[in-house]
Scaffold this motif. Structure first.
Motif, PDB file in Angstrom:
ATOM      1  N   PHE A 123      14.639 -11.014 -64.452  1.00  0.00           N
ATOM      2  CA  PHE A 123      13.784 -10.042 -65.206  1.00  0.00           C
ATOM      3  C   PHE A 123      12.534  -9.973 -65.354  1.00  0.00           C
ATOM      4  O   PHE A 123      12.491 -11.338 -66.577  1.00  0.00           O
ATOM      5  N   TYR A 149      14.552  -5.416 -69.166  1.00  0.00           N
ATOM      6  CA  TYR A 149      15.814  -5.444 -69.359  1.00  0.00           C
ATOM      7  C   TYR A 149      16.156  -4.960 -70.484  1.00  0.00           C
ATOM      8  O   TYR A 149      17.278  -4.310 -70.511  1.00  0.00           O
ATOM      9  N   LEU A 160      16.401  -0.820 -70.759  1.00  0.00           N
ATOM     10  CA  LEU A 160      17.609  -0.579 -70.244  1.00  0.00           C
ATOM     11  C   LEU A 160      19.162  -1.546 -70.907  1.00  0.00           C
ATOM     12  O   LEU A 160      20.083  -0.385 -70.360  1.00  0.00           O
ATOM     13  N   ALA A 163      20.618  -3.785 -69.129  1.00  0.00           N
ATOM     14  CA  ALA A 163      21.173  -3.885 -68.109  1.00  0.00           C
ATOM     15  C   ALA A 163      21.836  -4.560 -67.597  1.00  0.00           C
ATOM     16  O   ALA A 163      23.425  -2.936 -66.838  1.00  0.00           O
ATOM     17  N   HIS A 164      22.772  -5.264 -67.844  1.00  0.00           N
ATOM     18  CA  HIS A 164      24.202  -5.773 -68.139  1.00  0.00           C
ATOM     19  C   HIS A 164      25.481  -5.355 -69.188  1.00  0.00           C
ATOM     20  O   HIS A 164      26.427  -5.078 -68.741  1.00  0.00           O
ATOM     21  N   ILE A 191      22.879  -2.439 -61.050  1.00  0.00           N
ATOM     22  CA  ILE A 191      21.773  -2.808 -61.535  1.00  0.00           C
ATOM     23  C   ILE A 191      20.084  -2.801 -61.211  1.00  0.00           C
ATOM     24  O   ILE A 191      19.550  -1.637 -61.913  1.00  0.00           O
ATOM     25  N   TYR A 238      17.257   0.423 -62.035  1.00  0.00           N
ATOM     26  CA  TYR A 238      15.993   0.215 -62.235  1.00  0.00           C
ATOM     27  C   TYR A 238      15.153   1.271 -61.405  1.00  0.00           C
ATOM     28  O   TYR A 238      13.881   1.958 -61.850  1.00  0.00           O
TER      29      TYR A 238
END
Length: 363
Positions: free
Chosen positions: A206, A211, A214, A216-217, A230, A234
């Motif tokens: 990433f 990352y 957003l 992400a996880h 994910i 994106y």
């Protein structure tokens, strides 16, 4: 029935063309003479990985690309994982250990581990690696150069799979068959459609800024197929991604038994079909019994053509995956049975019982 036969024939031709595109076009991380000098944070979630973690850390220590930091998240391991990592922190100051304080409600274990690791990352890029992956040949430097050249927010690689015993031979190739026959990987980077989304949590590289923007996880904290989700997020946000196949510089032996493979692949097989059980079953049915519709509805010449196209597609996929063509052809029938078992197990687990992985319920 004739119409169904023609639909199956056309679909098989499309599979051939997609597989051929994945063999002929750039689907591996390219070699490069330019290697940027940027810090890459290598982040490893680890739960009961005493058999693998030391080997991966050795690979990282020996990488040609030196500008890295390595953080291992000990996810409440019940074996010697933490002890082994601690020994490596003494040998190489670039390595550090982060111990879990417990799994918060609403999170899956790996997703929380990755989220926690991201908070400790100082690099411009973050590379999430599974502990059972092996890397070499300046893979990290090549990934950084590729990400910078194409302004990518995410690179994901499907490692070359190490396949040894019969249980692996009749299960592991299934996922590459789905991926390489359905998704033209070259278009993942070139087009922006979210439907062209694929990723593998074994290698997720990433850009840290995108990352964290957003989260992400955190956005997929309870998602069993977090990698694919994910990638889709994106693309929905207009961030460029790339999905590639691995070569000898990144390998993995995912499972060592038939039962582990069935349980493991059943966690995410439906995600390859847009989380639709109907599409998954239709794919399995068409690729398993399609020849019967053609045999009973179309000419012998078209049946012969179908068989040749089907076999050539399998050969191309095996070559692109760097897997044994001989074994993948020999075990076509068991591989299709395994795909059916993945889908069936996913359905049963979703509707009647919980998924379990490494001693935890994950749904």
């Amino acid at each position: 029935m004739v119409y169904i036969a023609y639909i199956i024939l056309v679909f098989t031709v499309i599979q051939l063309l997609v597989a051929l595109a994945n063999l002929c076009f750039e689907t591996n991380l390219p070699k490069t003479d330019y290697v940027p000098d940027v810090l890459v944070s290598v982040l490893i979630p680890a739960r009961n990985e005493e058999e693998n973690i030391g080997t991966l850390l050795d690979d990282l220590i020996n990488q040609e690309y030196r500008n890295i930091e390595v953080v291992v998240f000990n996810d409440q391991s019940e074996d010697r994982t933490a002890e082994i990592v601690t020994e490596y922190t003494i040998r190489d100051k670039r390595i550090s250990l982060l111990n879990s304080g417990g799994l918060p409600e609403g999170w899956l274990g790996k997703n929380f581990a990755c989220h926690s690791l991201s908070g400790k990352a100082h690099g411009k890029y973050m590379l999430f690696l599974d502990a059972d992956v092996r890397i070499g040949n300046n893979l990290i430097g090549r990934a950084a150069a590729f990400a910078m050249k194409h302004e990518l927010g995410l690179i994901s690689i499907f490692p070359k799979q190490i396949i040894i015993n019969p249980g692996e031979r009749i299960t592991v190739p299934v996922m590459n068959y789905i991926l390489i026959s359905l998704l033209p990987l070259v278009l993942v980077r070139k087009l922006k459609y979210s439907s062209l989304s694929a990723a593998n949590g074994q290698f997720m590289f990433f850009d840290k800024e995108s990352y964290r923007t957003l989260g992400a996880h955190e956005m997929v904290k309870d998602d069993k197929a977090e990698d694919i989700s994910i990638a889709r997020i994106y693309r929905e946000n207009g961030i460029k991604t790339a999905c590639l196949l691995g070569d000898n510089s990144i390998t993995c032996r995912m499972y060592t038994s038939f039962s582990d493979a069935v349980e493991g692949f059943s966690k995410n097989v439906i995600a390859f079909f847009g989380n639709s059980f109907v599409l998954a079953v239709l794919f399995w049915f068409a690729t398993t019994f399609g020849f019967l519709f053609i045999a009973f509805s179309l000419s012998s010449a078209l049946l012969f053509s179908y068989i040749i196209i089907y076999l050539v597609t399998r050969i191309i996929i095996s070559a692109a995956s760097r897997q044994s063509i001989f074994y993948n052809l020999l075990f076509i029938v068991p591989l299709q049975v395994s795909l059916g078992m993945f889908i069936y197990t996913a359905f049963i687990n979703k509707n009647f019982k919980k998924f379990r992985w490494k001693g935890r319920n994950i749904d």
